[in-house]
Motif scaffolding. Structure first.
Motif, PDB file in Angstrom:
ATOM      1  N   PHE A 527       0.814  -1.222   0.000  1.00 26.89           N
ATOM      2  CA  PHE A 527       0.000   0.000   0.000  1.00 26.89           C
ATOM      3  C   PHE A 527       0.846   1.269   0.000  1.00 26.89           C
ATOM      4  O   PHE A 527       0.307   2.377  -0.058  1.00 26.89           O
ATOM      5  N   LEU A 528       2.162   1.125   0.060  1.00 25.91           N
ATOM      6  CA  LEU A 528       3.015   2.291   0.270  1.00 25.91           C
ATOM      7  C   LEU A 528       2.967   3.267  -0.903  1.00 25.91           C
ATOM      8  O   LEU A 528       2.927   4.490  -0.703  1.00 25.91           O
ATOM      9  N   ARG A 529       2.989   2.760  -2.122  1.00 26.36           N
ATOM     10  CA  ARG A 529       2.968   3.666  -3.276  1.00 26.36           C
ATOM     11  C   ARG A 529       1.652   4.437  -3.348  1.00 26.36           C
ATOM     12  O   ARG A 529       1.642   5.628  -3.685  1.00 26.36           O
ATOM     13  N   LYS A 530       0.555   3.785  -3.026  1.00 30.46           N
ATOM     14  CA  LYS A 530      -0.727   4.489  -3.052  1.00 30.46           C
ATOM     15  C   LYS A 530      -0.762   5.582  -2.000  1.00 30.46           C
ATOM     16  O   LYS A 530      -1.295   6.667  -2.239  1.00 30.46           O
ATOM     17  N   GLU A 531      -0.171   5.317  -0.841  1.00 26.43           N
ATOM     18  CA  GLU A 531      -0.210   6.299   0.243  1.00 26.43           C
ATOM     19  C   GLU A 531       0.783   7.429   0.042  1.00 26.43           C
ATOM     20  O   GLU A 531       0.449   8.602   0.278  1.00 26.43           O
ATOM     21  N   LEU A 532       1.998   7.113  -0.416  1.00 30.06           N
ATOM     22  CA  LEU A 532       3.056   8.130  -0.467  1.00 30.06           C
ATOM     23  C   LEU A 532       3.362   8.633  -1.864  1.00 30.06           C
ATOM     24  O   LEU A 532       3.919   9.729  -2.014  1.00 30.06           O
ATOM     25  N   GLY A 533       3.042   7.845  -2.880  1.00 31.84           N
ATOM     26  CA  GLY A 533       3.371   8.246  -4.246  1.00 31.84           C
ATOM     27  C   GLY A 533       4.715   7.697  -4.683  1.00 31.84           C
ATOM     28  O   GLY A 533       5.592   7.406  -3.867  1.00 31.84           O
ATOM     29  N   ASP A 534       4.902   7.574  -5.985  1.00 32.94           N
ATOM     30  CA  ASP A 534       6.108   6.967  -6.535  1.00 32.94           C
ATOM     31  C   ASP A 534       7.375   7.735  -6.167  1.00 32.94           C
ATOM     32  O   ASP A 534       8.394   7.137  -5.804  1.00 32.94           O
ATOM     33  N   VAL A 535       7.319   9.070  -6.272  1.00 30.77           N
ATOM     34  CA  VAL A 535       8.518   9.869  -6.022  1.00 30.77           C
ATOM     35  C   VAL A 535       8.987   9.684  -4.585  1.00 30.77           C
ATOM     36  O   VAL A 535      10.184   9.476  -4.320  1.00 30.77           O
ATOM     37  N   ASN A 536       8.063   9.740  -3.643  1.00 25.75           N
ATOM     38  CA  ASN A 536       8.401   9.595  -2.226  1.00 25.75           C
ATOM     39  C   ASN A 536       8.989   8.212  -1.943  1.00 25.75           C
ATOM     40  O   ASN A 536      10.022   8.078  -1.266  1.00 25.75           O
ATOM     41  N   VAL A 537       8.335   7.182  -2.441  1.00 24.51           N
ATOM     42  CA  VAL A 537       8.806   5.814  -2.217  1.00 24.51           C
ATOM     43  C   VAL A 537      10.177   5.604  -2.838  1.00 24.51           C
ATOM     44  O   VAL A 537      11.080   5.007  -2.224  1.00 24.51           O
ATOM     45  N   ASN A 538      10.368   6.101  -4.060  1.00 21.53           N
ATOM     46  CA  ASN A 538      11.658   5.929  -4.728  1.00 21.53           C
ATOM     47  C   ASN A 538      12.772   6.671  -3.994  1.00 21.53           C
ATOM     48  O   ASN A 538      13.913   6.192  -3.919  1.00 21.53           O
ATOM     49  N   LEU A 539      12.450   7.843  -3.438  1.00 19.82           N
ATOM     50  CA  LEU A 539      13.441   8.590  -2.673  1.00 19.82           C
ATOM     51  C   LEU A 539      13.833   7.818  -1.415  1.00 19.82           C
ATOM     52  O   LEU A 539      15.027   7.701  -1.086  1.00 19.82           O
ATOM     53  N   GLN A 540      12.843   7.281  -0.720  1.00 17.55           N
ATOM     54  CA  GLN A 540      13.137   6.501   0.481  1.00 17.55           C
ATOM     55  C   GLN A 540      13.944   5.249   0.149  1.00 17.55           C
ATOM     56  O   GLN A 540      14.879   4.874   0.868  1.00 17.55           O
ATOM     57  N   ARG A 541      13.574   4.606  -0.947  1.00 14.74           N
ATOM     58  CA  ARG A 541      14.303   3.399  -1.347  1.00 14.74           C
ATOM     59  C   ARG A 541      15.768   3.737  -1.663  1.00 14.74           C
ATOM     60  O   ARG A 541      16.679   2.970  -1.318  1.00 14.74           O
ATOM     61  N   ALA A 542      16.001   4.898  -2.295  1.00 21.12           N
ATOM     62  CA  ALA A 542      17.365   5.313  -2.617  1.00 21.12           C
ATOM     63  C   ALA A 542      18.170   5.572  -1.341  1.00 21.12           C
ATOM     64  O   ALA A 542      19.354   5.224  -1.262  1.00 21.12           O
ATOM     65  N   LEU A 543      17.525   6.172  -0.327  1.00 23.08           N
ATOM     66  CA  LEU A 543      18.198   6.403   0.948  1.00 23.08           C
ATOM     67  C   LEU A 543      18.580   5.080   1.609  1.00 23.08           C
ATOM     68  O   LEU A 543      19.692   4.922   2.118  1.00 23.08           O
ATOM     69  N   VAL A 544      17.642   4.150   1.612  1.00 24.62           N
ATOM     70  CA  VAL A 544      17.909   2.837   2.212  1.00 24.62           C
ATOM     71  C   VAL A 544      19.046   2.137   1.474  1.00 24.62           C
ATOM     72  O   VAL A 544      19.936   1.538   2.093  1.00 24.62           O
ATOM     73  N   HIS A 545      19.026   2.217   0.151  1.00 25.66           N
ATOM     74  CA  HIS A 545      20.088   1.578  -0.638  1.00 25.66           C
ATOM     75  C   HIS A 545      21.443   2.202  -0.319  1.00 25.66           C
ATOM     76  O   HIS A 545      22.456   1.494  -0.189  1.00 25.66           O
ATOM     77  N   ALA A 546      21.474   3.524  -0.169  1.00 21.29           N
ATOM     78  CA  ALA A 546      22.736   4.218   0.088  1.00 21.29           C
ATOM     79  C   ALA A 546      23.272   3.925   1.483  1.00 21.29           C
ATOM     80  O   ALA A 546      24.483   3.816   1.682  1.00 21.29           O
ATOM     81  N   ILE A 547      22.377   3.787   2.456  1.00 23.92           N
ATOM     82  CA  ILE A 547      22.805   3.632   3.846  1.00 23.92           C
ATOM     83  C   ILE A 547      22.863   2.161   4.262  1.00 23.92           C
ATOM     84  O   ILE A 547      23.820   1.717   4.886  1.00 23.92           O
ATOM     85  N   GLY A 548      21.828   1.424   3.919  1.00 19.99           N
ATOM     86  CA  GLY A 548      21.750   0.031   4.358  1.00 19.99           C
ATOM     87  C   GLY A 548      22.331  -0.966   3.397  1.00 19.99           C
ATOM     88  O   GLY A 548      22.495  -2.143   3.744  1.00 19.99           O
ATOM     89  N   GLY A 549      22.637  -0.517   2.193  1.00 21.18           N
ATOM     90  CA  GLY A 549      23.282  -1.396   1.233  1.00 21.18           C
ATOM     91  C   GLY A 549      22.469  -2.613   0.836  1.00 21.18           C
ATOM     92  O   GLY A 549      23.006  -3.598   0.342  1.00 21.18           O
ATOM     93  N   ASP A 550      21.157  -2.598   1.048  1.00 21.41           N
ATOM     94  CA  ASP A 550      20.246  -3.682   0.670  1.00 21.41           C
ATOM     95  C   ASP A 550      20.472  -4.981   1.440  1.00 21.41           C
ATOM     96  O   ASP A 550      19.902  -6.014   1.095  1.00 21.41           O
ATOM     97  N   LEU A 551      21.313  -4.937   2.474  1.00 17.49           N
ATOM     98  CA  LEU A 551      21.521  -6.132   3.300  1.00 17.49           C
ATOM     99  C   LEU A 551      20.836  -6.016   4.656  1.00 17.49           C
ATOM    100  O   LEU A 551      20.701  -7.003   5.371  1.00 17.49           O
ATOM    101  N   MET A 552      20.417  -4.808   5.034  1.00 18.16           N
ATOM    102  CA  MET A 552      19.783  -4.608   6.321  1.00 18.16           C
ATOM    103  C   MET A 552      18.281  -4.890   6.195  1.00 18.16           C
ATOM    104  O   MET A 552      17.557  -4.156   5.507  1.00 18.16           O
ATOM    105  N   ASN A 553      17.835  -5.968   6.829  1.00 16.44           N
ATOM    106  CA  ASN A 553      16.422  -6.358   6.817  1.00 16.44           C
ATOM    107  C   ASN A 553      15.798  -6.241   5.426  1.00 16.44           C
ATOM    108  O   ASN A 553      14.814  -5.511   5.225  1.00 16.44           O
ATOM    109  N   PRO A 554      16.326  -6.940   4.455  1.00 20.05           N
ATOM    110  CA  PRO A 554      15.887  -6.759   3.067  1.00 20.05           C
ATOM    111  C   PRO A 554      14.472  -7.266   2.807  1.00 20.05           C
ATOM    112  O   PRO A 554      13.927  -8.082   3.536  1.00 20.05           O
ATOM    113  N   ASN A 555      13.908  -6.732   1.730  1.00 19.75           N
ATOM    114  CA  ASN A 555      12.572  -7.114   1.247  1.00 19.75           C
ATOM    115  C   ASN A 555      11.481  -6.731   2.247  1.00 19.75           C
ATOM    116  O   ASN A 555      10.454  -7.402   2.322  1.00 19.75           O
TER     117      ASN A 555
END
Length: 561
Positions: A527-555
């Motif tokens: 439900f996240l994209r419907k609630e926050l919108g694509d731009v917001n979700v993509n920005l958050q995902r980019a932050l997580v990728h930059a900081i957590g490296g996709d290994l911290m609690n993935p998926n």
């Protein structure tokens, strides 16, 4: 052990024989689950929750728990990591040997199973190993080794979550934080305290009694405070004190930060007793609150404390409809009346309470519980008179109070008696269907739209033919449908999921959120994209990728592409 210096009280609690939560009791491969107290008493009982008077029939409980474990494991094939997350057997074996040199690690099936799920019905996913660090430096070593070998890391607290946030969706190492050294450092001058990840809400407030202080955020479960930070918890007192995010000063976070030894503080406060307010940088504290372990593991939290209320009094009102309840709550907030708690329970849950506790509530009515605080009875009496006038104006009728009201002495109740129904609502609901598995929805809307979503909810409950009592923290527009279901009944499980989805979508349409206090995990990410919108979700995902490296609690948190 207590020490006082410059107004700072430090309490480093001595470890006991139960120092490594019950789930850590070793169960070797090939042994029956019933041979372990941790299996018998369940994954959610930590050292702070253990109850020696627990009297459930042992054989029945072990059998039932085993059945539920098998149903969870059969409900969905364990997810396999995508190519960018895959790790080879060689990587894992090498990493595992290195982990064993820095902390205790278990690869037994029973231990992995206990760390493969929370209290939700979402499918279990087993980690490949479970680590039990005792210090932040050991957590840092775990993160360093896992990043060196491309192994996912899943933080695990008390296991009381409700959206599958601790499941090992791509395998890896579950990091059990409840065996960490117990630390509670109280700064009485600044009215703050720093706690380690093993400290739960009830544990902290018990220790704070001696100082006349308390931490008010109460999500219901006796969750770990660092876990509450990870999910941005709210609760019954949010209407007065705000959410957890409004009461956090600093976080110690362990993550992919090699330049700082893998450990950072989000504010200067913890490291040098700096100011509570820090306008010289980005608000990193708020960035990590609600990140659900996707950017790092919260190992310590510095929290704002509040004085224990001098006087607290409660009142219980009955209304004809839930729409009336919503109108009454909206009017109280619109008049800026300082209410400490405002909880609602519908007629259906009161039927459960009557059956469970032998009470005699009118099950044609819906109920609103209010609690006020003040320095004098006169102050509370003035608040109560205002509220009483508002509630009566929408058909409310006082049926219980912890204050002796002249002319209505028969309404007097002890506080524990008055709140007993609210505190036992979950267990009362479960008792209506023996052997069932409990699930609760979690949405939040602006208080002005509360009546609308409640009416929609009752329509969906009838349409789906479900038994779904409603309780809620109506003061902040958050409510839950409590459901009990047979996990082996695929049709019933699907109807429960349909209700949860319908409520999430409706809440978003009304300007609310799909998750009021339980977090996103795996259960709400669709439900996240419907609630926050694509731009917001993509920005958050980019932050997580930059900081957590996709290994911290993935998926977790973010919808699948």
């Amino acid at each position: 052990m207590l020490a006082v210096k410059n107004g700072i009280v430090k309490n480093v609690l001595a470890k006991t024989a139960w120092s490594s939560s019950l789930r850590k009791m070793r169960i070797e491969e090939g042994h029956h689950h019933s041979q372990s107290l941790s299996c018998f008493f369940g994954h959610s009982y930590s050292k702070h929750q253990f109850n020696f008077t627990y009297t459930c029939d042992r054989n029945w409980l072990v059998k039932k728990q085993h059945q539920q474990q098998q149903i969870r494991l059969a409900s969905g094939e364990r997810k396999v990591g995508t190519p960018e997350h895959e790790f080879t057997q060689e990587q894992f074996s090498t990493g595992l040997e290195q982990l064993k040199t820095v902390t205790e690690v278990s690869t037994s099936y029973a231990m992995r199973e206990q760390h493969s799920h929370d209290e939700s019905f979402h499918p279990s996913c087993l980690p490949d190993a479970v680590a039990f660090p005792k210090t932040s430096s050991q957590v840092a070593d775990i993160v360093r080794i896992c990043f060196d070998h491309n192994i996912p890391i899943i933080p695990f607290g008390t296991g009381t979550g409700l959206e599958g946030g601790v499941t090992a969706q791509m395998g890896g190492v579950s990091v059990d934080m409840m065996g960490m050294e117990d630390i509670i450092d109280v700064n009485m001058e600044d009215m703050t305290c720093t706690v380690s990840s093993s400290i739960t809400r009830k544990h902290l407030n018990h220790e704070l009694l001696q100082y006349g202080l308390y931490f008010p955020i109460d999500p219901g479960a006796d969750a770990s405070l660092c876990g509450m930070c990870a999910t941005s918890a709210t609760g019954t007192t949010t209407v007065m004190y705000g959410a957890l995010k409004d009461n956090v000063v600093n976080l110690e976070v362990v993550g992919n930060f090699p330049e700082s030894g893998y450990i950072i503080n989000t504010n200067s406060y913890l490291s040098n007793n700096g100011p509570l307010l820090n306008g010289s940088n980005f608000n990193l504290t708020q960035l990590f609150i609600g990140s659900e372990g996707t950017m790092g593991i919260i190992t310590k939290a510095t929290l704002k404390l509040h004085p224990l209320p001098s006087i607290r009094e409660s009142f219980l009102y009955a209304f004809n409809t839930m729409t009336d309840v919503a109108t009454a709550a909206e009017k109280v907030l619109a008049n800026s009346i300082r209410v400490m708690r405002m909880e609602t329970m519908d007629a259906t849950i009161m039927k459960c309470i009557n059956s469970y506790r032998g009470t005699q509530f009118d099950v044609t009515k819906h109920y609103l519980f209010c609690e006020f605080m003040g320095d004098s009875q006169e102050e509370i009496h003035c608040q109560m008179m205002e509220v009483d006038s508002i509630f009566k104006g929408v058909g409310g009728n006082m049926i219980g109070t912890t204050v002796s009201v002249p002319g209505h002495e028969e309404l007097y109740m002890e506080a524990s008696q008055l709140w007993d129904a609210r505190h036992n609502a979950w267990y009362a609901m479960l008792s209506m269907k023996k052997g069932s598995f409990g699930y609760t929805t979690d949405v939040c809307v602006p208080i002005s739209r509360f009546g609308e979503i409640i009416n929609f909810t009752y329509e969906k409950i009838a349409e789906l033919d479900l038994f779904a009592p409603i309780v809620g923290h109506i003061g902040d527009g958050n409510f839950h449908c409590m459901l009990n279901m047979d996990l082996s009944d695929e049709n019933e499980v699907q109807r429960v999921k349909s209700l949860s989805s319908a409520l999430a979508n409706k809440a978003i349409e009304l300007g609310g959120t799909c998750t009021g206090e339980h977090g996103v995990g795996v259960g709400k990410k669709a439900f996240l994209r419907k609630e926050l919108g694509d731009v917001n979700v993509n920005l958050q995902r980019a932050l997580v990728h930059a900081i957590g490296g996709d290994l911290m609690n993935p998926n977790k948190v973010f919808p699948n592409e």
